[in-house]
Motif scaffolding. Sequence first.
Motif, PDB file in Angstrom:
ATOM      1  N   ILE A  97     -56.497   3.648  48.676  1.00 41.60           N
ATOM      2  CA  ILE A  97     -55.249   4.270  48.482  1.00 41.60           C
ATOM      3  C   ILE A  97     -54.843   5.471  49.465  1.00 41.60           C
ATOM      4  O   ILE A  97     -55.922   5.816  49.900  1.00 41.60           O
ATOM      5  N   PHE A  98     -53.516   5.746  49.443  1.00 42.84           N
ATOM      6  CA  PHE A  98     -53.142   6.642  50.277  1.00 42.84           C
ATOM      7  C   PHE A  98     -52.341   7.891  49.609  1.00 42.84           C
ATOM      8  O   PHE A  98     -51.594   7.695  49.009  1.00 42.84           O
ATOM      9  N   HIS A 114     -63.254  16.892  40.383  1.00 39.04           N
ATOM     10  CA  HIS A 114     -64.368  16.191  39.556  1.00 39.04           C
ATOM     11  C   HIS A 114     -64.487  14.929  39.867  1.00 39.04           C
ATOM     12  O   HIS A 114     -63.850  13.824  39.125  1.00 39.04           O
ATOM     13  N   PRO A 115     -65.338  14.639  40.854  1.00 41.12           N
ATOM     14  CA  PRO A 115     -65.278  12.958  41.233  1.00 41.12           C
ATOM     15  C   PRO A 115     -66.040  12.289  40.258  1.00 41.12           C
ATOM     16  O   PRO A 115     -65.833  11.038  39.956  1.00 41.12           O
ATOM     17  N   GLU A 116     -66.743  12.877  39.226  1.00 40.27           N
ATOM     18  CA  GLU A 116     -67.518  12.169  38.191  1.00 40.27           C
ATOM     19  C   GLU A 116     -66.645  11.857  37.146  1.00 40.27           C
ATOM     20  O   GLU A 116     -67.002  11.029  36.384  1.00 40.27           O
ATOM     21  N   ASP A 117     -65.401  12.430  37.090  1.00 39.14           N
ATOM     22  CA  ASP A 117     -64.666  11.949  35.921  1.00 39.14           C
ATOM     23  C   ASP A 117     -63.226  11.279  36.452  1.00 39.14           C
ATOM     24  O   ASP A 117     -62.228  11.412  35.823  1.00 39.14           O
ATOM     25  N   VAL A 118     -63.510  10.223  37.055  1.00 40.39           N
ATOM     26  CA  VAL A 118     -62.456   9.720  37.688  1.00 40.39           C
ATOM     27  C   VAL A 118     -62.615   7.824  37.260  1.00 40.39           C
ATOM     28  O   VAL A 118     -63.788   7.592  37.117  1.00 40.39           O
ATOM     29  N   GLN A 130     -66.824   4.734  42.852  1.00 43.81           N
ATOM     30  CA  GLN A 130     -67.378   5.880  44.174  1.00 43.81           C
ATOM     31  C   GLN A 130     -66.511   6.035  44.769  1.00 43.81           C
ATOM     32  O   GLN A 130     -65.827   5.188  45.494  1.00 43.81           O
ATOM     33  N   ILE A 131     -66.364   7.170  45.078  1.00 41.45           N
ATOM     34  CA  ILE A 131     -65.206   7.770  45.903  1.00 41.45           C
ATOM     35  C   ILE A 131     -65.557   8.225  47.358  1.00 41.45           C
ATOM     36  O   ILE A 131     -66.473   8.727  47.491  1.00 41.45           O
ATOM     37  N   GLU A 132     -64.715   7.345  48.493  1.00 39.08           N
ATOM     38  CA  GLU A 132     -65.041   7.986  49.772  1.00 39.08           C
ATOM     39  C   GLU A 132     -63.684   8.409  50.617  1.00 39.08           C
ATOM     40  O   GLU A 132     -62.934   7.751  50.583  1.00 39.08           O
ATOM     41  N   PHE A 133     -63.899   9.663  50.704  1.00 42.05           N
ATOM     42  CA  PHE A 133     -62.612  10.291  51.658  1.00 42.05           C
ATOM     43  C   PHE A 133     -62.760   9.764  53.022  1.00 42.05           C
ATOM     44  O   PHE A 133     -63.776  10.118  53.621  1.00 42.05           O
ATOM     45  N   ILE A 183     -58.176   7.216  51.068  1.00 46.47           N
ATOM     46  CA  ILE A 183     -59.468   7.128  49.856  1.00 46.47           C
ATOM     47  C   ILE A 183     -59.928   5.948  49.554  1.00 46.47           C
ATOM     48  O   ILE A 183     -58.770   5.110  49.285  1.00 46.47           O
ATOM     49  N   LEU A 184     -61.097   5.457  49.624  1.00 53.91           N
ATOM     50  CA  LEU A 184     -61.580   4.296  49.382  1.00 53.91           C
ATOM     51  C   LEU A 184     -62.218   4.532  48.003  1.00 53.91           C
ATOM     52  O   LEU A 184     -62.829   5.287  47.839  1.00 53.91           O
ATOM     53  N   LEU A 185     -62.048   3.456  47.050  1.00 50.81           N
ATOM     54  CA  LEU A 185     -62.395   3.338  45.571  1.00 50.81           C
ATOM     55  C   LEU A 185     -63.373   2.277  45.594  1.00 50.81           C
ATOM     56  O   LEU A 185     -63.016   1.170  45.444  1.00 50.81           O
ATOM     57  N   HIS A 186     -64.856   2.633  45.676  1.00 56.23           N
ATOM     58  CA  HIS A 186     -65.945   1.358  45.679  1.00 56.23           C
ATOM     59  C   HIS A 186     -66.355   1.033  44.298  1.00 56.23           C
ATOM     60  O   HIS A 186     -66.209   2.135  43.477  1.00 56.23           O
ATOM     61  N   LYS A 187     -66.182   0.006  43.943  1.00 61.92           N
ATOM     62  CA  LYS A 187     -66.991  -0.327  42.680  1.00 61.92           C
ATOM     63  C   LYS A 187     -68.461  -0.142  42.873  1.00 61.92           C
ATOM     64  O   LYS A 187     -68.963  -0.547  43.787  1.00 61.92           O
ATOM     65  N   ILE A 188     -68.977   0.473  41.896  1.00 63.76           N
ATOM     66  CA  ILE A 188     -70.338   0.849  41.704  1.00 63.76           C
ATOM     67  C   ILE A 188     -71.108  -0.735  40.858  1.00 63.76           C
ATOM     68  O   ILE A 188     -70.676  -0.994  39.933  1.00 63.76           O
ATOM     69  N   SER A 189     -71.941  -0.909  41.490  1.00 62.54           N
ATOM     70  CA  SER A 189     -72.649  -2.274  41.252  1.00 62.54           C
ATOM     71  C   SER A 189     -73.506  -1.836  40.005  1.00 62.54           C
ATOM     72  O   SER A 189     -73.898  -0.731  40.133  1.00 62.54           O
ATOM     73  N   LYS A 190     -73.609  -2.463  38.865  1.00 59.00           N
ATOM     74  CA  LYS A 190     -74.407  -2.294  38.051  1.00 59.00           C
ATOM     75  C   LYS A 190     -75.822  -2.774  37.890  1.00 59.00           C
ATOM     76  O   LYS A 190     -76.074  -3.718  38.506  1.00 59.00           O
TER      77      LYS A 190
END
Length: 190
Positions: A97-98, A114-118, A130-133, A183-190
């Motif tokens: 996302i830009f 609040h990166p944990e509440d996204v 998982q957020i990467e700026f 910003i990159l929005l990575h899927k967190i592997s379960k």
Amino acid sequence: MVIMPNSNNTKMNDGELPRSGSVMFNFHFQNEEDKKKVLKRWQKINKYLMIPLYRVKLLPLLGFGKIFLILKTKGRKTGKIRRTPLEYRRYNDTITIFASRGEDTMWVKNLRSHPEDVSVMYGFHHFKPQIEFIEDKNQKLTIMKWYVKNFGKAAKMLFGWDPKNDDPETIDFTKLINLISIILLHKISK
């Protein structure tokens, strides 16, 4: 160098982005009163059209989930849940996302606070990212070159890219890279 008509008398070169008349140029270089009017218009469109149509699954059903997502954040001041519709693209199979207004964008400030509440809803899918700026200017440049090569029409509207005449290897991206947040929005592997 050409002097563009605006309240700041900002000098812009034809070979650099963003260009006059583009969404991004207007957000950064028009007077404060005009900025507020444009932002208010976008807020109304988002609140009364985009978010409700997305929540009832109409926009994803019509295929808009392929280019728009709903970013759910926690307000940094109020603690309220905030939903923001955003254009997204997949860069190296990661949702990207830009923020054309950069760090001044409210949803970016909320992400940082609040990166944990996204959470993200795109199409019919939901996930906690998982957020990467992206801070590295060379990495930003690589992503912007990829963007203009693959999404020329969107780049034209957003920051004045001319798909027929501009060359990603010769155009000056410096100002654009300094203004935009990626910003990159990575899927967190379960």
